[in-house]
Design an enzyme around this catalytic site. Structure first.
Site, PDB file in Angstrom:
ATOM      1  N   LEU A 179       0.969  -1.254  -0.178  1.00 29.74           N
ATOM      2  CA  LEU A 179      -0.075  -0.076   0.006  1.00 29.74           C
ATOM      3  C   LEU A 179       0.924   1.185  -0.048  1.00 29.74           C
ATOM      4  CD1 LEU A 179      -2.525   1.625   0.132  1.00 29.74           C
ATOM      5  CD2 LEU A 179      -2.685   1.289   2.618  1.00 29.74           C
ATOM      6  N   ILE A 214       7.401  -2.025   3.423  1.00 33.76           N
ATOM      7  CA  ILE A 214       6.379  -2.970   2.841  1.00 33.76           C
ATOM      8  C   ILE A 214       5.243  -2.479   3.822  1.00 33.76           C
ATOM      9  CG2 ILE A 214       7.657  -4.846   4.059  1.00 33.76           C
ATOM     10  CD1 ILE A 214       6.521  -6.682   1.686  1.00 33.76           C
ATOM     11  N   GLU A 215       4.090  -2.117   3.239  1.00 36.17           N
ATOM     12  CA  GLU A 215       3.135  -1.573   3.752  1.00 36.17           C
ATOM     13  C   GLU A 215       1.693  -2.276   3.649  1.00 36.17           C
ATOM     14  OE1 GLU A 215       0.704   2.576   4.761  1.00 36.17           O
ATOM     15  OE2 GLU A 215       2.672   2.451   3.437  1.00 36.17           O
ATOM     16  N   VAL A 216       0.941  -2.914   4.755  1.00 34.79           N
ATOM     17  CA  VAL A 216      -0.084  -3.469   4.820  1.00 34.79           C
ATOM     18  C   VAL A 216      -0.206  -4.769   3.896  1.00 34.79           C
ATOM     19  CG1 VAL A 216      -2.613  -3.184   4.898  1.00 34.79           C
ATOM     20  CG2 VAL A 216      -1.145  -1.132   5.230  1.00 34.79           C
TER      21      VAL A 216
END
EC number: 2.1.2.11
Length: 266
Positions: free
Chosen positions: A118, A159-161
């Site tokens: 995300l 590195i998101e969600v």
């Protein structure tokens, strides 16, 4: 014991050996608190890196700064910004632009951190503000994107969600690329949260991945009530003539006062 500020080489050497902590901070006070608390990595806006007191407050924090590609401009603009911020004390640059820009910056020996999952400035491509990588095809695409970042010269990606299983498996397969997890589980190299979330400064819905450790919003409300009360008491003191009292004003020597009044013709 005085800590030494880590380098990119240090962070890479720690991959797989221990998890690091990371905060997004917005003020000198927050940076100083992160320093004292032993946080490893911080993300800071450019104006904070450029503050003359930043490195006094945060001498050992590995500090990433930068702008998203919607604000930074061309790759040449990114390079100029990188040189400015690195010279001021930043350790790495965040870059949400394309791989050509990442490759360009890395070729100039700029430590670059990319972004997958995300990515707020690219969320329209992944369906908005929701988890990315919940299907096998999406997860494989994320893995390919991380590989491409590594080949382009980035040393880390936020590195998101992303589902924990996906982020963990990708992290295990990256030899040199560090994965900085925001809501993507404990299988990455760094755990990343915003200071404002930890401190409970939000009044609306909190991100699911954020843990609140304090309630600063309630404390700010209390302080605002105290502020209004103090201002009100000051106004009332002035209106009834009880301020200023003698202890808050200066008095003239009597002889000097008489000379002054004589000079005025009084």
């Amino acid at each position: 014991m005085t800590r030494t500020r880590p380098t990119v080489a240090d962070l890479r050497a720690w991959k797989g050996k221990r998890q690091l902590t990371m905060l997004r901070v917005f003020s000198i006070d927050e940076a100083a608190a992160a320093e004292e608390a032993g946080i490893d990595v911080v993300s800071v806006p450019p104006e904070l890196i450029l503050h003359p007191d930043y490195r006094k407050a945060a001498p050992s924090l590995f500090s990433m700064s930068g702008l998203d590609h919607l604000s930074a401009g061309s790759r040449e603009d990114y390079l100029r910004l990188s040189c400015k911020l690195l010279s001021a004390g930043a350790d790495a640059m965040y870059c949400s632009a394309g791989l050509d820009t990442v490759r360009f910056l890395a070729s100039e020996y700029i430590p670059v951190v990319g972004h997958v999952g995300l990515v707020p400035s690219r969320a329209t491509w992944t369906g908005g503000f929701k988890a990315v990588g919940k299907t096998a095809d999406q997860a494989l695409a994320l893995y390919s994107e991380c590989q491409a970042y590594e080949v382009a010269g980035a040393f880390a990606v936020e590195i998101e969600v992303v589902p924990e299983e996906v982020a963990t498996e990708i992290s295990r397969r990256m030899d040199r690329l560090l994965l900085w997890s925001m809501g993507s589980g404990a299988g990455c190299d760094v755990q990343y949260l915003f200071a404002m979330d930890i401190l409970g400064e939000h009044r609306g819905k909190m991100p699911r991945h954020s843990k609140v450790y304090r309630n600063f919003a309630a404390e700010y409300d209390r302080l605002q009530r105290e502020r209004v009360a103090a201002f009100n008491e000051f106004r009332q003191d002035v209106e009834r003539g009880s301020f200023p009292e003698d202890r808050y004003i200066q008095r003239m020597d009597r002889a000097e006062l008489e000379r002054f009044l004589s000079g005025l013709g009084a």
